[in-house]
Design a protein around this motif. Structure first.
Motif, PDB file in Angstrom:
ATOM      1  N   UNK A   1     -18.695 -30.922  19.175  1.00 48.75           N
ATOM      2  CA  UNK A   1     -18.783 -31.737  18.200  1.00 48.75           C
ATOM      3  C   UNK A   1     -19.575 -31.410  17.091  1.00 48.75           C
ATOM      4  N   UNK A   2     -20.617 -30.797  17.072  1.00 51.78           N
ATOM      5  CA  UNK A   2     -21.322 -30.316  15.995  1.00 51.78           C
ATOM      6  C   UNK A   2     -20.573 -29.287  15.297  1.00 51.78           C
ATOM      7  N   UNK A   3     -20.034 -28.185  16.199  1.00 47.45           N
ATOM      8  CA  UNK A   3     -19.436 -26.925  15.711  1.00 47.45           C
ATOM      9  C   UNK A   3     -18.406 -27.465  14.484  1.00 47.45           C
ATOM     10  N   UNK A   4     -17.687 -28.542  15.180  1.00 48.96           N
ATOM     11  CA  UNK A   4     -16.427 -29.119  14.502  1.00 48.96           C
ATOM     12  C   UNK A   4     -16.771 -29.680  13.084  1.00 48.96           C
ATOM     13  N   UNK A   5     -17.896 -30.552  13.004  1.00 49.42           N
ATOM     14  CA  UNK A   5     -18.434 -30.985  12.001  1.00 49.42           C
ATOM     15  C   UNK A   5     -18.980 -29.974  10.851  1.00 49.42           C
TER      16      UNK A   5
ATOM     17  N   UNK B   1     -19.761 -27.352   1.408  1.00 47.53           N
ATOM     18  CA  UNK B   1     -21.203 -27.674   1.879  1.00 47.53           C
ATOM     19  C   UNK B   1     -21.680 -26.493   2.571  1.00 47.53           C
ATOM     20  N   UNK B   2     -23.171 -26.270   2.347  1.00 47.96           N
ATOM     21  CA  UNK B   2     -23.744 -25.313   3.110  1.00 47.96           C
ATOM     22  C   UNK B   2     -24.354 -26.069   4.487  1.00 47.96           C
ATOM     23  N   UNK B   3     -23.850 -25.501   5.634  1.00 46.57           N
ATOM     24  CA  UNK B   3     -24.035 -26.066   7.027  1.00 46.57           C
ATOM     25  C   UNK B   3     -24.824 -25.301   7.832  1.00 46.57           C
ATOM     26  N   UNK B   4     -25.672 -25.758   8.852  1.00 47.01           N
ATOM     27  CA  UNK B   4     -26.069 -24.852   9.810  1.00 47.01           C
ATOM     28  C   UNK B   4     -26.204 -25.726  11.375  1.00 47.01           C
ATOM     29  N   UNK B   5     -26.162 -24.885  12.369  1.00 49.62           N
ATOM     30  CA  UNK B   5     -26.169 -25.563  13.834  1.00 49.62           C
ATOM     31  C   UNK B   5     -27.838 -25.630  13.946  1.00 49.62           C
TER      32      UNK B   5
ATOM     33  N   UNK C   1     -27.440 -30.802  20.533  1.00 54.35           N
ATOM     34  CA  UNK C   1     -27.038 -29.879  19.422  1.00 54.35           C
ATOM     35  C   UNK C   1     -26.397 -30.816  18.588  1.00 54.35           C
ATOM     36  N   UNK C   2     -26.728 -30.576  16.986  1.00 56.74           N
ATOM     37  CA  UNK C   2     -26.437 -31.203  16.023  1.00 56.74           C
ATOM     38  C   UNK C   2     -26.211 -30.254  14.946  1.00 56.74           C
ATOM     39  N   UNK C   3     -26.123 -30.926  13.599  1.00 57.41           N
ATOM     40  CA  UNK C   3     -25.952 -30.005  12.233  1.00 57.41           C
ATOM     41  C   UNK C   3     -27.075 -30.293  11.248  1.00 57.41           C
ATOM     42  N   UNK C   4     -27.124 -29.645  10.464  1.00 64.76           N
ATOM     43  CA  UNK C   4     -27.855 -29.861   9.180  1.00 64.76           C
ATOM     44  C   UNK C   4     -26.964 -29.220   7.817  1.00 64.76           C
ATOM     45  N   UNK C   5     -27.003 -30.265   6.660  1.00 67.77           N
ATOM     46  CA  UNK C   5     -26.464 -29.917   5.493  1.00 67.77           C
ATOM     47  C   UNK C   5     -27.407 -29.627   4.409  1.00 67.77           C
TER      48      UNK C   5
ATOM     49  N   UNK D   1     -34.235 -24.455  17.109  1.00 68.13           N
ATOM     50  CA  UNK D   1     -33.672 -23.373  16.193  1.00 68.13           C
ATOM     51  C   UNK D   1     -32.709 -23.768  15.590  1.00 68.13           C
ATOM     52  N   UNK D   2     -32.455 -23.124  14.515  1.00 63.79           N
ATOM     53  CA  UNK D   2     -31.413 -23.268  13.500  1.00 63.79           C
ATOM     54  C   UNK D   2     -30.595 -22.035  13.385  1.00 63.79           C
ATOM     55  N   UNK D   3     -29.417 -22.096  13.043  1.00 66.46           N
ATOM     56  CA  UNK D   3     -28.648 -20.834  12.955  1.00 66.46           C
ATOM     57  C   UNK D   3     -27.352 -20.869  12.226  1.00 66.46           C
ATOM     58  N   UNK D   4     -26.588 -19.798  11.924  1.00 67.41           N
ATOM     59  CA  UNK D   4     -25.048 -19.864  11.675  1.00 67.41           C
ATOM     60  C   UNK D   4     -24.170 -20.709  12.572  1.00 67.41           C
ATOM     61  N   UNK D   5     -24.497 -20.396  14.100  1.00 68.58           N
ATOM     62  CA  UNK D   5     -23.565 -20.874  14.907  1.00 68.58           C
ATOM     63  C   UNK D   5     -24.502 -21.387  16.207  1.00 68.58           C
ATOM     64  N   UNK D   6     -23.930 -22.178  17.040  1.00 67.32           N
ATOM     65  CA  UNK D   6     -24.570 -22.275  18.256  1.00 67.32           C
ATOM     66  C   UNK D   6     -24.736 -20.834  19.034  1.00 67.32           C
TER      67      UNK D   6
END
Length: 281
Positions: free
Chosen positions: A181-185, A194-198, A218-222, A248-253
């Motif tokens: 769900x986070x990856x879809x968002x 938008x700039x977004x990270x996992x 798992x969630x997202x940040x904008x 942890x944060x990154x480009x993808x899960x």
């Protein structure tokens, strides 16, 4: 509030196997709304740890083992002070109040892949575009609508399989785990510019049904100019970091999995894997 976290991962093998180096990302990230007070990491059988940070500043422990084993236990423990407000005041740069807006050139260079819309499936792009009622529109309202709208198209389900579904697949089957769900968002947000990270970490539930009181999540940040990185949790239709403990944060899960590693043996040697997480006050 102070929170105690215990994250245990157990592997069982049919016969002794040789463990390869394991990459562990289990140390919470300190920030303005979260302070890491104590942390520890141990393995059975005993491992030698090499500590480092990746390009995103995540703490990584590389565990090396010196003898074959028929089981592996990894236990990470931490105490944190979580002070993220439930209703924060977001001081967004006036130039970004209205969507669409343009990031400053320096911010855009730093965001890099976090703002790239390359290879996003047309179906995901069309789905994301439907959230833009008109142009211009309020930036934060658009993101809130997208965050709340994911569960209108996708149902949450527990998924024990490793890895993350593609955003297109999640829309196609209309269900997914928190990381799906986070990856879809994230894909939808990047398509919209938008700039977004996992983000991977833990969720604290102050009113748990089970005694664990928490889980991996798992969630997202904008990234919004002025306000910085803002947490969006589409699995729970919530915004901001209250009750979330980022690790942890990154480009993808795929870049921020808590435990990655392998062993020398056959696929049949792997009997089971269990993960138990407790997040308590």
């Amino acid at each position: 509030m102070k929170l105690l976290i215990r994250h245990e991962t157990r592997y069982q093998f049919r016969q002794p196997v040789t463990l390869m180096a394991h990459r562990l990302m289990m140390t919470p990230r300190s920030g303005h709304d979260l302070t890491l007070l104590t942390s520890s990491l141990c393995c059975t059988p005993t491992a030698t740890f090499h500590w480092s940070q990746d390009v995103s500043g995540n703490v990584i422990a590389t565990a090396n083992f010196d003898r074959p084993t028929d089981n592996l236990q990894i236990v990470g423990q931490a105490e944190v002070e979580q002070c993220a407000p439930a209703w924060p005041v977001l001081l967004i740069d006036p130039a970004a109040h209205s969507y669409p807006f343009s990031y400053a050139a320096a911010d855009l260079r730093d965001l890099g892949a976090l703002s790239s819309a390359d290879a996003i499936a047309p179906r995901v792009c069309q789905w994301a575009d439907a959230f833009v009622a008109g142009v211009p529109t309020d930036t934060l309202s658009l993101l809130k609508d997208l965050n709340a709208g994911v569960l209108g198209a996708v149902a949450y389900r527990v998924r024990d399989e490793e890895g993350t579904q593609s955003p297109e697949q999640t829309l196609e089957i209309a269900s997914g785990s928190c990381r799906d769900i986070a990856a879809l968002f994230i894909a939808a947000a990047r398509h919209l510019g938008f700039g977004a990270r996992a983000v991977s970490g833990y969720l604290f539930d102050p009113d748990p049904i089970s005694p664990d009181g928490g889980s991996t999540h798992a969630w997202a940040e904008i990234f919004l100019p002025g306000a910085g990185w803002i947490a969006f949790d589409p699995t729970h239709r919530r915004m901001v970091a209250a009750n979330l403990i980022a690790v942890a944060v990154g480009e993808s899960n795929q870049r921020i999995m808590p435990v990655t590693g392998g062993y020398l043996g056959t696929p049949d040697d792997a009997l089971s894997m269990d993960v138990v997480v407790h997040v308590t006050q």
